[in-house]
Design a protein around this motif. Structure first.
Motif, PDB file in Angstrom:
ATOM      1  N   ALA A  91       1.703  -1.843 -13.994  1.00  0.00           N
ATOM      2  CA  ALA A  91       1.125  -0.606 -13.467  1.00  0.00           C
ATOM      3  C   ALA A  91       2.007   0.556 -13.915  1.00  0.00           C
ATOM      4  CB  ALA A  91       1.055  -0.665 -11.949  1.00  0.00           C
ATOM      5  N   GLY A  92       1.475   1.775 -13.819  1.00  0.00           N
ATOM      6  CA  GLY A  92       2.245   2.930 -14.256  1.00  0.00           C
ATOM      7  C   GLY A  92       2.190   4.087 -13.270  1.00  0.00           C
ATOM      8  N   TYR A  93       3.339   4.731 -13.097  1.00  0.00           N
ATOM      9  CA  TYR A  93       3.428   5.935 -12.264  1.00  0.00           C
ATOM     10  C   TYR A  93       3.893   7.079 -13.158  1.00  0.00           C
ATOM     11  CZ  TYR A  93       3.252   2.644  -8.355  1.00  0.00           C
ATOM     12  OH  TYR A  93       2.894   1.655  -7.479  1.00  0.00           O
ATOM     13  N   THR A  94       3.087   8.113 -13.245  1.00  0.00           N
ATOM     14  CA  THR A  94       3.410   9.213 -14.159  1.00  0.00           C
ATOM     15  C   THR A  94       3.736  10.516 -13.439  1.00  0.00           C
ATOM     16  OG1 THR A  94       1.055   9.771 -14.372  1.00  0.00           O
ATOM     17  CG2 THR A  94       1.964   8.218 -15.968  1.00  0.00           C
ATOM     18  N   GLY A  95       3.689  10.522 -12.122  1.00  0.00           N
ATOM     19  CA  GLY A  95       4.025  11.729 -11.380  1.00  0.00           C
ATOM     20  C   GLY A  95       5.394  11.609 -10.739  1.00  0.00           C
ATOM     21  N   LYS A  96       5.953  12.723 -10.352  1.00  0.00           N
ATOM     22  CA  LYS A  96       7.239  12.722  -9.670  1.00  0.00           C
ATOM     23  C   LYS A  96       7.055  12.310  -8.220  1.00  0.00           C
ATOM     24  CE  LYS A  96       9.372  16.369 -12.462  1.00  0.00           C
ATOM     25  NZ  LYS A  96      10.006  17.714 -12.427  1.00  0.00           N
ATOM     26  N   ALA A 124       0.829  -1.206   0.000  1.00  0.00           N
ATOM     27  CA  ALA A 124       0.000   0.000   0.000  1.00  0.00           C
ATOM     28  C   ALA A 124       0.861   1.253   0.000  1.00  0.00           C
ATOM     29  CB  ALA A 124      -0.915  -0.011   1.220  1.00  0.00           C
ATOM     30  N   VAL A 125       2.112   1.118  -0.392  1.00  0.00           N
ATOM     31  CA  VAL A 125       3.057   2.237  -0.309  1.00  0.00           C
ATOM     32  C   VAL A 125       2.712   3.344  -1.292  1.00  0.00           C
ATOM     33  CG1 VAL A 125       5.452   2.928  -0.678  1.00  0.00           C
ATOM     34  CG2 VAL A 125       4.934   0.842   0.586  1.00  0.00           C
ATOM     35  N   ALA A 126       2.485   3.004  -2.541  1.00  0.00           N
ATOM     36  CA  ALA A 126       2.210   4.026  -3.555  1.00  0.00           C
ATOM     37  C   ALA A 126       1.148   3.521  -4.519  1.00  0.00           C
ATOM     38  CB  ALA A 126       3.483   4.371  -4.317  1.00  0.00           C
ATOM     39  N   LYS A 127       0.070   4.259  -4.657  1.00  0.00           N
ATOM     40  CA  LYS A 127      -0.999   3.885  -5.561  1.00  0.00           C
ATOM     41  C   LYS A 127      -0.628   4.328  -6.978  1.00  0.00           C
ATOM     42  CE  LYS A 127      -5.977   4.430  -6.354  1.00  0.00           C
ATOM     43  NZ  LYS A 127      -7.216   5.099  -5.892  1.00  0.00           N
ATOM     44  N   PRO A 128      -0.650   3.407  -7.941  1.00  0.00           N
ATOM     45  CA  PRO A 128      -0.253   3.787  -9.300  1.00  0.00           C
ATOM     46  C   PRO A 128      -1.273   4.716  -9.958  1.00  0.00           C
ATOM     47  CG  PRO A 128      -1.092   1.538  -9.274  1.00  0.00           C
ATOM     48  CD  PRO A 128      -0.991   1.980  -7.840  1.00  0.00           C
ATOM     49  N   ASP A 129      -0.793   5.592 -10.811  1.00  0.00           N
ATOM     50  CA  ASP A 129      -1.686   6.452 -11.590  1.00  0.00           C
ATOM     51  C   ASP A 129      -2.440   5.636 -12.629  1.00  0.00           C
ATOM     52  OD1 ASP A 129      -0.631   8.963 -10.406  1.00  0.00           O
ATOM     53  OD2 ASP A 129       1.186   8.355 -11.442  1.00  0.00           O
ATOM     54  N   LEU A 130      -1.793   4.593 -13.108  1.00  0.00           N
ATOM     55  CA  LEU A 130      -2.397   3.695 -14.094  1.00  0.00           C
ATOM     56  C   LEU A 130      -2.349   2.278 -13.535  1.00  0.00           C
ATOM     57  CD1 LEU A 130      -0.616   5.077 -17.286  1.00  0.00           C
ATOM     58  CD2 LEU A 130      -3.009   5.402 -16.698  1.00  0.00           C
ATOM     59  N   PRO A 131      -3.424   1.816 -12.919  1.00  0.00           N
ATOM     60  CA  PRO A 131      -3.430   0.454 -12.372  1.00  0.00           C
ATOM     61  C   PRO A 131      -3.296  -0.591 -13.478  1.00  0.00           C
ATOM     62  CG  PRO A 131      -5.238   1.773 -11.476  1.00  0.00           C
ATOM     63  CD  PRO A 131      -4.677   2.535 -12.629  1.00  0.00           C
ATOM     64  N   SER A 132      -2.808  -1.759 -13.116  1.00  0.00           N
ATOM     65  CA  SER A 132      -2.694  -2.857 -14.066  1.00  0.00           C
ATOM     66  C   SER A 132      -4.055  -3.214 -14.643  1.00  0.00           C
ATOM     67  CB  SER A 132      -2.092  -4.082 -13.366  1.00  0.00           C
ATOM     68  OG  SER A 132      -2.085  -5.201 -14.220  1.00  0.00           O
ATOM     69  N   ASP A 175      15.565  19.326 -10.667  1.00  0.00           N
ATOM     70  CA  ASP A 175      14.130  19.581 -10.824  1.00  0.00           C
ATOM     71  C   ASP A 175      13.289  18.436 -10.268  1.00  0.00           C
ATOM     72  OD1 ASP A 175      14.673  22.008 -12.173  1.00  0.00           O
ATOM     73  OD2 ASP A 175      14.906  20.935 -14.069  1.00  0.00           O
ATOM     74  N   GLY A 176      13.749  17.894  -9.142  1.00  0.00           N
ATOM     75  CA  GLY A 176      13.005  16.826  -8.498  1.00  0.00           C
ATOM     76  C   GLY A 176      13.170  15.462  -9.123  1.00  0.00           C
ATOM     77  N   VAL A 177      14.067  15.346 -10.101  1.00  0.00           N
ATOM     78  CA  VAL A 177      14.271  14.083 -10.808  1.00  0.00           C
ATOM     79  C   VAL A 177      15.696  13.585 -10.562  1.00  0.00           C
ATOM     80  CG1 VAL A 177      14.385  12.976 -13.064  1.00  0.00           C
ATOM     81  CG2 VAL A 177      12.601  14.664 -12.594  1.00  0.00           C
ATOM     82  N   PRO A 178      15.854  12.315 -10.137  1.00  0.00           N
ATOM     83  CA  PRO A 178      17.202  11.764  -9.943  1.00  0.00           C
ATOM     84  C   PRO A 178      17.873  11.491 -11.288  1.00  0.00           C
ATOM     85  CG  PRO A 178      15.555  10.066  -9.559  1.00  0.00           C
ATOM     86  CD  PRO A 178      14.801  11.343  -9.779  1.00  0.00           C
ATOM     87  N   VAL A 179      19.120  11.883 -11.422  1.00  0.00           N
ATOM     88  CA  VAL A 179      19.872  11.689 -12.662  1.00  0.00           C
ATOM     89  C   VAL A 179      21.202  11.035 -12.327  1.00  0.00           C
ATOM     90  CG1 VAL A 179      20.911  12.788 -14.677  1.00  0.00           C
ATOM     91  CG2 VAL A 179      18.801  13.725 -13.691  1.00  0.00           C
ATOM     92  N   HIS A 217       9.062   6.611 -14.895  1.00  0.00           N
ATOM     93  CA  HIS A 217      10.199   7.373 -15.394  1.00  0.00           C
ATOM     94  C   HIS A 217       9.995   8.834 -15.006  1.00  0.00           C
ATOM     95  CE1 HIS A 217      10.669   3.711 -17.666  1.00  0.00           C
ATOM     96  NE2 HIS A 217       9.580   3.956 -18.360  1.00  0.00           N
ATOM     97  N   PRO A 218      10.496   9.256 -13.856  1.00  0.00           N
ATOM     98  CA  PRO A 218      10.277  10.634 -13.411  1.00  0.00           C
ATOM     99  C   PRO A 218      10.734  11.685 -14.413  1.00  0.00           C
ATOM    100  CG  PRO A 218      11.171   9.292 -11.645  1.00  0.00           C
ATOM    101  CD  PRO A 218      11.248   8.468 -12.876  1.00  0.00           C
ATOM    102  N   ASP A 219      11.770  11.358 -15.218  1.00  0.00           N
ATOM    103  CA  ASP A 219      12.255  12.330 -16.196  1.00  0.00           C
ATOM    104  C   ASP A 219      11.427  12.342 -17.480  1.00  0.00           C
ATOM    105  OD1 ASP A 219      13.183   9.759 -16.586  1.00  0.00           O
ATOM    106  OD2 ASP A 219      15.196  10.355 -17.229  1.00  0.00           O
ATOM    107  N   PHE A 220      10.784  11.230 -17.796  1.00  0.00           N
ATOM    108  CA  PHE A 220       9.920  11.155 -18.974  1.00  0.00           C
ATOM    109  C   PHE A 220       8.628  10.415 -18.607  1.00  0.00           C
ATOM    110  CE2 PHE A 220      14.210  11.528 -20.737  1.00  0.00           C
ATOM    111  CZ  PHE A 220      14.030  12.582 -21.621  1.00  0.00           C
ATOM    112  N   PRO A 221       7.781  11.039 -17.799  1.00  0.00           N
ATOM    113  CA  PRO A 221       6.582  10.350 -17.304  1.00  0.00           C
ATOM    114  C   PRO A 221       5.620   9.908 -18.401  1.00  0.00           C
ATOM    115  CG  PRO A 221       6.483  12.708 -16.830  1.00  0.00           C
ATOM    116  CD  PRO A 221       7.867  12.419 -17.289  1.00  0.00           C
TER     117      PRO A 221
END
Length: 559
Positions: free
Chosen positions: A80-85, A66-74, A439-443, A468-472
């Protein structure tokens, strides 16, 4: 938490292609006897599969993260997909207490690239965080089967060994049961709750970790809606006014129009991997078997669609629309794609992000898109589900309780979900040492790119996801493509079963890969392929069919 994409070279072998896909997938990040086999000797007891209620009794309890709810569930078998930073300052903790005791642990794993030196900052940081003390015995992934076979045949086996599914042939497949321990006493049922990240691995993936009637493998989960993607250069398509083909005939017609040898532009690379999906050909290996609507059990090479897929691919070669280097199987098709020398090529899902990231600075106009797979008549395709796991880490028989618990502690840390400190450390290493935040993205920096690869991600993984925090938007496109294609997905009769075939059939299908390569390039005749299919049947295929029929009759169908 961005995958370290690995691209396959032009005209890959089935094994090298699977290997490149596996590395990329790993870095994303997923009334009968217990063994229904065909015989009773010790060797035969390692053959077959375990499924149904017998398998259910062996599985760990599932406790979703229950750590992080995906923006796009399976959906439809997708990841699943995460599109936010992710707010890096508020990352969750999935392993609140160190589970490792610091006892020494030796792990052998395949590695693609140059392994970092022992005691490097990445390995040190993970050992400190997980409470482990791992000595890595990284081996060249391209020749891993040879090393694995030799190690398993010896009396000196590392405490933990990573075994990819494509190496489960012949003596190696049987050695897994003979050489690695039953983890049921540590993980079955509620016992797994000591390791919350392992408990969050889907049950279908765990079921694939059953070898020889016992839970032996810690799985790396995969999305069942996983297929090779036909990528195209959307920027060039838009510039030239090309429409995306929607049938095999349209593709060939477009390819002839787009190809100009004088301008050093060819329509595509070797499209055989996509052809399998277009024409509805099942995957190789154990998942290639299925019971059709007519009630007959057949292998993939017996499907009429098998020859149709090969014939269409050959038409592309015959028409001169395939790059000469792809025909010669030389160089890197991915580099030809980014250079605009080919406009379409197939590769695994990780390439979507890998090429986008790679080209962002040097080629800002570059846009890669995934072409939807069409059917042979331009209608809906028939796509077959991928197995829910295909790589495992296993612990040697005879390992002490302390060794087992430290190995499980490492696997639990490696399986941390997206949005956690543990996942961040596994995927990116140490801030300031391996990456910086922009900008909040790890590189990653150069050290991060050389040290934070392979190894730890091979031990276990969370349920499949893309982030992909840099290319959500790439993560969104990946998930949505899988969801669209997953709507046409079917499961074979052997779906979800980890099947060990009798070793006498280990090399039965080995001739087909080279034959396929030769046929589509015009170096073999259709009659050669047909003769090979007949030889396959008479030299063991029909007997293997009987073996599979008995296995499915006893265990039930996977679909």
């Amino acid at each position: 938490m961005t995958p370290n994409a690995a691209s396959a070279s032009s005209g890959p072998s089935r094994r090298s292609f699977l290997a490149s896909t596996a590395v990329a997938t790993a870095a994303v990040a997923g009334g009968m006897p217990l063994l229904s086999a065909c015989g009773g000797s010790d060797t035969k007891s390692r053959e077959g599969t375990t499924s149904g209620k017998a398998a259910d009794k062996l599985l760990p309890a599932f406790v979703a993260s229950a750590v992080a709810k995906p923006d796009l569930p399976s959906k439809n078998g997708s990841a699943a997909g995460y599109t936010g930073k992710v707010d890096l300052a508020t990352l969750a903790t999935s392993v609140p207490k160190k589970l490792g005791t610091g006892a020494p642990l030796k792990i052998m794993s395949p590695f693609w690239g140059s392994p970092p030196k022992p005691g490097n900052p990445y390995y040190k940081a993970l050992d400190a965080a997980a409470g482990t003390k791992i000595t890595w015995q990284n081996q060249d992934g391209n020749t891993y089967g040879e090393k694995l076979g030799a190690v398993l045949a010896s009396s000196s086996i590392p405490d933990m060994v990573v075994v990819p599914g494509w190496e489960l042939v012949g003596k190696i497949a049987n050695a897994v049961t003979a050489k690695f321990m039953d983890l049921g006493p540590y993980l079955a049922g509620d016992k797994v709750k000591k390791y919350p990240n392992l408990a969050a691995i889907p049950s279908d993936a765990w079921r694939m970790g059953i070898f020889g009637g016992a839970l032996r493998g810690i799985p790396m989960p995969a999305a069942s809606a996983s297929w090779i993607v036909p990528y195209y250069r959307k920027d060039i398509f838009d510039k030239e006014g090309y429409s995306v083909p929607k049938s095999p005939e349209e593709f060939l017609s477009w390819a002839k129009e787009a190809t100009s040898a004088k301008a050093k532009v060819w329509a595509c690379g070797d499209m055989n991997w996509t052809a399998w999906s277009i024409f509805g050909v099942r995957g190789s290996g154990t998942i290639g078997w299925d019971i059709g609507d007519d009630g007959k059990l057949t292998y993939r090479v017996e499907q009429p669609e098998y020859l149709e897929a090969l014939e269409w691919t050959r038409k592309l070669f015959d028409a001169g629309v395939v790059h000469p280097d792809d025909k010669a199987r030389s160089g890197d098709a991915g580099n030809r794609f980014t250079a605009g020398q080919i406009l379409v090529y197939n590769n695994d899902m990780s390439t979507w992000y890998g090429k986008t990231s790679e080209q962002a600075a040097s080629n800002p106009d570059f846009v890669i898109e995934g072409m939807d797979i069409f059917g042979p008549d331009g209608g809906d395709p028939t796509l077959y589900a991928a197995q829910p796991a295909g790589i495992w880490s296993l612990i040697r028989k005879g390992a002490s309780k302390t060794t087992v618990e430290n190995a499980l502690a490492a696997a639990d840390f490696a399986a941390a979900p997206y949005g956690t400190k543990e996942r961040m450390l596994v995927d990116y290493g140490v801030e300031g040492t391996h990456y910086t935040v922009k900008d909040g993205v790890p590189v990653k920096n150069d050290l991060g790119n050389s040290e934070v690869v392979n190894a730890w991600v091979m031990l276990a993984a969370p349920a499949a996801y893309y982030a992909h925090p840099d290319f959500p938007e790439v993560a969104r496109k990946q998930v949505e493509w899988q969801q669209r294609m997953g709507a046409f997905m079917k499961k074979t009769s052997t779906y979800g079963m980890n099947i060990v075939e009798p070793s006498r059939f280990a090399s039965l299908s080995s001739q087909f890969e080279q034959l396929e390569i030769d046929y589509v390039r015009g170096n073999k005749k259709l009659s050669d392929v047909q003769a090979a299919i007949s030889t396959w049947r008479s030299s063991g295929g029909d007997k293997l069919r009987d073996w599979y029929k008995e296995l499915i009759d006893k265990n039930g169908s996977g679909n």
